[in-house]
Design a protein around this motif. Structure first.
Motif, mmCIF file in Angstrom:
data_model
loop_
_atom_site.group_PDB
_atom_site.id
_atom_site.type_symbol
_atom_site.label_atom_id
_atom_site.label_comp_id
_atom_site.label_asym_id
_atom_site.label_seq_id
_atom_site.Cartn_x
_atom_site.Cartn_y
_atom_site.Cartn_z
ATOM 1 N N ALA A 12 16.833 0.570 -5.227
ATOM 2 C CA ALA A 12 16.666 1.705 -4.334
ATOM 3 C C ALA A 12 15.956 2.847 -5.016
ATOM 4 O O ALA A 12 15.249 3.634 -4.391
ATOM 5 C CB ALA A 12 18.037 2.164 -3.833
ATOM 6 N N ILE A 13 16.148 2.957 -6.332
ATOM 7 C CA ILE A 13 15.498 4.034 -7.084
ATOM 8 C C ILE A 13 14.035 3.716 -7.341
ATOM 9 O O ILE A 13 13.157 4.540 -7.195
ATOM 10 C CB ILE A 13 16.234 4.276 -8.420
ATOM 11 N N VAL A 14 13.741 2.470 -7.671
ATOM 12 C CA VAL A 14 12.397 2.089 -8.095
ATOM 13 C C VAL A 14 11.445 1.978 -6.902
ATOM 14 O O VAL A 14 10.293 2.375 -6.980
ATOM 15 C CB VAL A 14 12.436 0.755 -8.865
ATOM 16 N N ALA A 15 11.918 1.465 -5.762
ATOM 17 C CA ALA A 15 11.031 1.193 -4.637
ATOM 18 C C ALA A 15 10.264 2.413 -4.148
ATOM 19 O O ALA A 15 9.054 2.352 -3.950
ATOM 20 C CB ALA A 15 11.821 0.566 -3.484
ATOM 21 N N PRO A 16 10.905 3.602 -3.944
ATOM 22 C CA PRO A 16 10.138 4.750 -3.477
ATOM 23 C C PRO A 16 9.041 5.156 -4.444
ATOM 24 O O PRO A 16 7.972 5.567 -4.045
ATOM 25 C CB PRO A 16 11.188 5.851 -3.344
ATOM 26 N N ALA A 17 9.301 5.047 -5.754
ATOM 27 C CA ALA A 17 8.292 5.420 -6.743
ATOM 28 C C ALA A 17 7.066 4.531 -6.613
ATOM 29 O O ALA A 17 5.936 4.991 -6.680
ATOM 30 C CB ALA A 17 8.871 5.324 -8.148
ATOM 31 N N ALA A 18 7.264 3.244 -6.390
ATOM 32 C CA ALA A 18 6.148 2.320 -6.246
ATOM 33 C C ALA A 18 5.342 2.652 -5.003
ATOM 34 O O ALA A 18 4.118 2.614 -4.994
ATOM 35 C CB ALA A 18 6.655 0.885 -6.192
ATOM 36 N N SER A 19 6.044 3.025 -3.907
ATOM 37 C CA SER A 19 5.367 3.374 -2.668
ATOM 38 C C SER A 19 4.528 4.631 -2.844
ATOM 39 O O SER A 19 3.405 4.725 -2.379
ATOM 40 C CB SER A 19 6.401 3.574 -1.557
ATOM 41 N N ALA A 20 5.065 5.629 -3.557
ATOM 42 C CA ALA A 20 4.330 6.872 -3.792
ATOM 43 C C ALA A 20 3.090 6.612 -4.621
ATOM 44 O O ALA A 20 2.018 7.173 -4.371
ATOM 45 C CB ALA A 20 5.241 7.889 -4.489
ATOM 46 N N ASP A 21 3.232 5.737 -5.638
ATOM 47 C CA ASP A 21 2.088 5.438 -6.493
ATOM 48 C C ASP A 21 0.972 4.781 -5.696
ATOM 49 O O ASP A 21 -0.212 5.082 -5.869
ATOM 50 C CB ASP A 21 2.496 4.523 -7.646
ATOM 51 N N SER A 22 1.339 3.860 -4.783
ATOM 52 C CA SER A 22 0.319 3.165 -4.009
ATOM 53 C C SER A 22 -0.390 4.122 -3.061
ATOM 54 O O SER A 22 -1.581 3.987 -2.807
ATOM 55 C CB SER A 22 0.951 2.002 -3.225
ATOM 56 N N THR A 23 0.343 5.132 -2.521
ATOM 57 C CA THR A 23 -0.292 6.113 -1.644
ATOM 58 C C THR A 23 -1.280 6.969 -2.412
ATOM 59 O O THR A 23 -2.392 7.219 -1.974
ATOM 60 C CB THR A 23 0.778 7.009 -0.994
ATOM 61 N N ALA A 24 -0.875 7.423 -3.613
ATOM 62 C CA ALA A 24 -1.742 8.275 -4.414
ATOM 63 C C ALA A 24 -2.988 7.535 -4.874
ATOM 64 O O ALA A 24 -4.026 8.136 -5.094
ATOM 65 C CB ALA A 24 -0.973 8.812 -5.612
ATOM 66 N N ALA A 25 -2.866 6.213 -5.021
ATOM 67 C CA ALA A 25 -3.983 5.442 -5.552
ATOM 68 C C ALA A 25 -4.924 4.933 -4.464
ATOM 69 O O ALA A 25 -5.852 4.196 -4.759
ATOM 70 C CB ALA A 25 -3.445 4.255 -6.356
ATOM 71 N N SER A 26 -4.710 5.322 -3.204
ATOM 72 C CA SER A 26 -5.570 4.819 -2.133
ATOM 73 C C SER A 26 -6.994 5.343 -2.314
ATOM 74 O O SER A 26 -7.205 6.497 -2.656
ATOM 75 C CB SER A 26 -5.035 5.260 -0.771
ATOM 76 N N PRO A 27 -7.994 4.488 -2.111
ATOM 77 C CA PRO A 27 -9.386 4.914 -2.300
ATOM 78 C C PRO A 27 -9.814 5.899 -1.219
ATOM 79 O O PRO A 27 -9.216 5.968 -0.146
ATOM 80 C CB PRO A 27 -10.166 3.601 -2.205
ATOM 81 N N PRO A 28 -10.865 6.680 -1.464
ATOM 82 C CA PRO A 28 -11.324 7.654 -0.459
ATOM 83 C C PRO A 28 -11.960 6.981 0.741
ATOM 84 O O PRO A 28 -12.416 5.835 0.670
ATOM 85 C CB PRO A 28 -12.346 8.487 -1.238
ATOM 86 N N LEU A 29 -12.000 7.706 1.853
ATOM 87 C CA LEU A 29 -12.712 7.234 3.038
ATOM 88 C C LEU A 29 -14.204 7.489 2.862
ATOM 89 O O LEU A 29 -14.613 8.365 2.094
ATOM 90 C CB LEU A 29 -12.208 7.982 4.278
ATOM 91 N N PRO A 30 -15.045 6.743 3.560
ATOM 92 C CA PRO A 30 -16.495 6.995 3.465
ATOM 93 C C PRO A 30 -16.843 8.394 3.959
ATOM 94 O O PRO A 30 -16.121 8.967 4.781
ATOM 95 C CB PRO A 30 -17.102 5.925 4.372
ATOM 96 N N PRO A 31 -17.936 8.966 3.491
ATOM 97 C CA PRO A 31 -18.370 10.276 4.003
ATOM 98 C C PRO A 31 -18.756 10.185 5.478
ATOM 99 O O PRO A 31 -18.866 9.098 6.043
ATOM 100 C CB PRO A 31 -19.592 10.611 3.130
#
Length: 259
Positions: A12-31
């Protein structure tokens, strides 16, 4: 049983951290809204128009950051490629997105790369930390710096005391337009055509003084900051310019500057 509870708690502690990391690492949208303009004074030609034209060998390519892209991309840049039709890129370069309201990136093609002829460009967004967006489709454009048709003469000269004041027409000799030294002076004219390469050259004169010249664009308009003109009687005129092709001067418009 104790070991099972500990394992579930750890998950329960580790799962939210992994989810946050994946959100922060999302690539940018095209211009969005890729465009090309002949200079910083001329209107941009949007790729959707299908008639992108440059009157110079060093045009400016620009695009905006997608407003839906709310992820944190601190190093976001626009990547530009320029090529001949059906050939590998002549150029790959980068320009940062501005932090202002428009969040636009601009890149000026350097001298020595282009000649008159057919080209294409495309852009994408790239962040050193989070990755790259997909390329936008190629945008075809034409470089033509040779002789062009002489523009027509601008008409309907107008003056305003600021962005929230109505324009005063020069057409009625009984109502001479009035400006005040404490207010912004806006000068405008109706373009002779819808050619987005047109630039307006305004001349403002008082008596025997040397005329003050202002370059402008965006529907042939020019702004003078408050205090630029002192009290007195003035007049202004404007001509349209498309590269080396220039129109005749318009008629003079008389106006008065008051304290």
């Amino acid at each position: 049983m104790t070991a099972l509870v500990a394992a579930l708690t750890l998950g329960a502690i580790v799962a939210p951290a992994a989810s946050a990391d994946s959100t922060a690492a999302s690539p940018p949208l095209p211009p969005v809204y890729p465009s090309l303009s002949s200079s910083s004074l001329t209107l941009p030609h949007g790729c959707e128009s299908g008639k992108v034209l440059s009157r110079t060998l060093t045009p400016i390519i620009s695009a905006h950051r997608d407003f839906l892209d709310t992820a944190d991309h601190p190093d976001l840049q626009m990547v530009v490629q320029v090529a001949r039709p059906g050939r590998p890129p002549l150029l790959t370069a980068k320009a940062p997105f501005e932090s202002g309201t428009e969040k636009r990136a601009r890149y000026q093609v350097p001298e020595g790369l282009l000649q008159d002829g057919k080209y294409r460009f495309r852009v994408r967004a790239e962040d050193a930390t989070t990755g790259k967006s997909a390329w936008l489709p190629w945008c075809a454009f034409t470089v033509h710096t040779g002789e062009v048709q002489k523009p027509g003469v601008p008409t309907t000269l107008l003056i305003s005391q600021g962005p929230y004041s109505p324009f005063q027409s020069c057409d009625d000799p009984a109502k001479v337009p009035v400006l005040h030294t404490t207010q912004l002076g806006q000068f405008a004219a109706t373009p002779p055509s819808d050619n987005p390469n047109l630039v307006g050259r305004f001349e403002i004169s008082r008596g025997e003084e040397e005329p003050r010249t202002e370059l402008a664009s965006l529907h042939l308009s020019a702004d003078l900051p408050p205090g630029t003109l002192s009290e007195g009687d003035y007049r202004f005129r404007v001509r349209a310019e498309d590269g080396s092709a220039v129109s005749d001067w318009s008629v003079w418009c008389d106006f008065v500057v008051l304290p």
